[in-house]
Design an enzyme around this catalytic site. Structure first.
Site, PDB file in Angstrom:
ATOM      1  CB  CYS A   1      -0.879   0.033   1.242  1.00  0.00           C
ATOM      2  SG  CYS A   1      -2.107  -1.269   1.331  1.00  0.00           S
TER       3      CYS A   1
ATOM      4  CD  GLU B   1      -2.286   3.918   3.069  1.00  0.00           C
ATOM      5  OE1 GLU B   1      -1.816   3.267   2.109  1.00  0.00           O
ATOM      6  OE2 GLU B   1      -3.491   3.913   3.366  1.00  0.00           O
TER       7      GLU B   1
ATOM      8  CB  CYS C   1      -5.799  -1.456   4.457  1.00  0.00           C
ATOM      9  SG  CYS C   1      -4.055  -1.872   4.662  1.00  0.00           S
TER      10      CYS C   1
HETATM   11  N1  THU Z   1      -4.393   0.354  -1.054  1.00  0.00           N
HETATM   12  C1  THU Z   1      -3.515   1.270  -0.540  1.00  0.00           C
HETATM   13  O1  THU Z   1      -2.535   1.643  -1.188  1.00  0.00           O
HETATM   14  N2  THU Z   1      -3.737   1.722   0.708  1.00  0.00           N
HETATM   15  C2  THU Z   1      -4.776   1.333   1.507  1.00  0.00           C
HETATM   16  O2  THU Z   1      -4.806   1.653   2.682  1.00  0.00           O
HETATM   17  C3  THU Z   1      -5.856   0.536   0.929  1.00  0.00           C
HETATM   18  C4  THU Z   1      -5.526  -0.159  -0.341  1.00  0.00           C
HETATM   19  C5  THU Z   1      -4.159  -0.155  -2.416  1.00  0.00           C
HETATM   20  C6  THU Z   1      -3.708  -1.573  -2.476  1.00  0.00           C
HETATM   21  C7  THU Z   1      -4.132  -1.957  -3.880  1.00  0.00           C
HETATM   22  O3  THU Z   1      -3.105  -1.609  -4.792  1.00  0.00           O
HETATM   23  C8  THU Z   1      -5.341  -1.089  -4.162  1.00  0.00           C
HETATM   24  O4  THU Z   1      -5.338  -0.074  -3.185  1.00  0.00           O
HETATM   25  C9  THU Z   1      -6.677  -1.830  -4.113  1.00  0.00           C
HETATM   26  O5  THU Z   1      -6.778  -2.545  -2.939  1.00  0.00           O
END
Ligand code: THU
Length: 129
Positions: free
Chosen positions: A53, A55, A86
């Site tokens: 992700c 973050e 997440c």
């Molecule tokens: N994702 C993030 O980058 N940060 C989060 O906190 C939630 C999800 C991304 C992971 C993936 O590449 C996309 O969002 C869909 O889940």
């Protein structure tokens, strides 16, 4: 750095997202207590579970450069609702910023500000070990 500048950095990172599978970009800009700024984007992988992700990209960049105390993070997305971190990212941020501010943006650039403790009540920390 001003909050507005930090927001702009997070939004700019949306264009760096590597998202051939979900097409869901996320950008992040993390400010440490010493003023250090780390940016991040989500980086997907054909082995889906290896995706990182935005973050956590920013968090590992900061910590690996020696900046271990987080003040605030801006998280940008392109959806109608605010882009919340997440569960895994909440726990990772909490490790380095147990009182940090989390600023979530929607596609219009509107902000929702929260404390990490609101997002992660009863977070796990070293006091349990
Ligand atoms: N994702 C993030 O980058 N940060 C989060 O906190 C939630 C999800 C991304 C992971 C993936 O590449 C996309 O969002 C869909 O889940």
């Amino acid at each position: 750095m001003s909050e507005q500048e930090l927001m702009q950095k997070a939004i700019a990172m949306l264009d760096r997202a590597y998202i051939p599978y979900s097409h869901f970009p996320v950008g992040a800009a993390l400010e440490c207590e010493d003023g250090y700024i780390a940016t991040g984007c989500n980086i997907e992988n054909s082995s889906y579970g290896l995706t990182i992700c935005a973050e956590r990209t920013a968090a590992v960049k900061a910590v690996s450069e020696g900046h271990t105390r987080f003040r605030r993070i801006v998280i940008a997305g392109r959806s109608d609702d605010y882009c919340y971190p997440c569960g895994a990212c909440r726990q990772v941020l909490y490790e380095f910023g147990p009182d940090m501010e989390v600023i979530c943006l929607n596609k219009k650039g509107e902000a929702k500000k929260m404390n990490i403790k609101e997002l992660l009540p009863c977070g796990f920390d070293s006091s349990w070990l």
